[in-house]
Design a protein around this motif. Sequence first.
Motif, PDB file in Angstrom:
ATOM      1  N   GLU A 249     -44.627  69.794 107.655  1.00 22.82           N
ATOM      2  CA  GLU A 249     -44.947  70.406 107.550  1.00 22.82           C
ATOM      3  C   GLU A 249     -46.834  71.076 108.101  1.00 22.82           C
ATOM      4  OE1 GLU A 249     -44.925  75.440 106.210  1.00 22.82           O
ATOM      5  OE2 GLU A 249     -43.916  73.992 107.485  1.00 22.82           O
TER       6      GLU A 249
ATOM      7  N   ARG B 266     -46.403  71.172 111.798  1.00 21.73           N
ATOM      8  CA  ARG B 266     -46.198  72.472 112.174  1.00 21.73           C
ATOM      9  C   ARG B 266     -47.622  73.312 112.271  1.00 21.73           C
ATOM     10  NH1 ARG B 266     -45.341  77.229 110.630  1.00 21.73           N
ATOM     11  NH2 ARG B 266     -45.317  77.075 108.096  1.00 21.73           N
TER      12      ARG B 266
ATOM     13  N   ARG C 229     -50.253  78.509 105.697  1.00 16.25           N
ATOM     14  CA  ARG C 229     -48.877  78.616 106.156  1.00 16.25           C
ATOM     15  C   ARG C 229     -48.232  79.654 106.463  1.00 16.25           C
ATOM     16  NH1 ARG C 229     -46.996  74.565 101.153  1.00 16.25           N
ATOM     17  NH2 ARG C 229     -46.951  77.044 100.225  1.00 16.25           N
ATOM     18  N   THR C 230     -47.845  80.706 105.437  1.00 16.09           N
ATOM     19  CA  THR C 230     -47.319  81.726 105.255  1.00 16.09           C
ATOM     20  C   THR C 230     -47.501  82.410 106.862  1.00 16.09           C
ATOM     21  OG1 THR C 230     -47.708  81.844 102.930  1.00 16.09           O
ATOM     22  CG2 THR C 230     -46.785  84.284 104.482  1.00 16.09           C
TER      23      THR C 230
ATOM     24  N   THR D   8     -48.907  81.647 109.661  1.00 16.82           N
ATOM     25  CA  THR D   8     -48.848  80.924 111.295  1.00 16.82           C
ATOM     26  C   THR D   8     -47.007  80.464 110.960  1.00 16.82           C
ATOM     27  OG1 THR D   8     -48.590  78.767 109.351  1.00 16.82           O
ATOM     28  CG2 THR D   8     -50.081  79.282 110.942  1.00 16.82           C
ATOM     29  N   ARG D   9     -45.925  81.568 110.325  1.00 22.77           N
ATOM     30  CA  ARG D   9     -44.723  81.433 110.568  1.00 22.77           C
ATOM     31  C   ARG D   9     -44.150  82.853 111.714  1.00 22.77           C
ATOM     32  NH1 ARG D   9     -41.246  77.601 108.287  1.00 22.77           N
ATOM     33  NH2 ARG D   9     -42.045  76.761 105.889  1.00 22.77           N
TER      34      ARG D   9
END
Length: 353
Positions: A73, A76, A102-103, A105-106
């Motif tokens: 993660e 990523r 993190r949210t 980049t999805r």
Amino acid sequence: MSISMRIGETVPGGDSLREAVIEAGARWSAVQRDLVTLISELDRSGDWAIEGSPTCAHWVAAAVDVEQSTAREWLRVGRALVELQVIDKAFERGDLSYSKVRTLTRVANVDTQAELSELAQRVPASRLRHAVAAWVARHETPEETEARHHDARAFGWNLDVDGMVVATFRLSPAAAVTITGAVDSLVVQKRSAGRDRDASADAPGAVRVRRWPSIAQQRADALLELVNSGGAGIATEIVMHVRADGCTLDDGTSISGSIIERLVPSAFLRALIHDAESRPINASGRQRHPTSRQRRVVKARDEACVDCGSTQFLEYDHQPDFEQTRRTIVDEVRLRCWTCHRSRHRRNGRSQA
């Protein structure tokens, strides 16, 4: 009154402990940004392969002593930030936390990163997933959303450290609600039946020896019973909120009306209409119990327990009590969880109303 602040800012008049927590959070956010950036650079350099590691994530997991899923993660996120410079700069400034990055980049790309970064700075991290999901729904056709959800479907499980099995699934909202709705419907049925048997424990002088299992435990029992019984006899009501800016499920999840009608034809589907100011249209009556329409209006208005904020197994409480008013109107009905509902009437020396 709510106070919003950027990471690292202190609370006016706050004590030293609160300020220390904020400062530590700011340092941790900066370290997280440095970490994912360095891991991304290491990945591009190829130096991780010198010691024979199969991937960069394997090397990081061993070197930093973390789970491989954590290292993957980090990698990523670091790879994504190479392209998403707007989000990366906001992360560097402290405008975005690692959780928000993190949210983002999805789903973000070079063209959408600026708009999503601004959105994330206006929304608390706890609500960002809902906000981003709604944003994505507005920028896709129902067919595109359905195809993406179909490709992303998944179900898996693994062994936890205590010997229990932890399972996860990824399903479209319309498909998932057929499972979660059936589970909660069965929990409510069991709870209602158990409450009658348990009523004697509330009598004066009674010794209460029975303790209700937690909500998570009740859901686990209900899921197992549904699987063993094939789901027979469970009717699930799905409430879809219709607003000017689109449709949502009860928990705020954006959903296409055409998709839900097609995927859950056997479910009981209700539409709750909102006015131009996003308020659920009112309903009233003189019956003892709220009608199904009144319940949907109160649920849309209060959203959670008015006492503790819980969203689990909510009930409809007359305030003032029905015995005083002899009517049931939405302005005199409040949403309370099982525990708060029961506690309020115990304090008042009355049965639940």
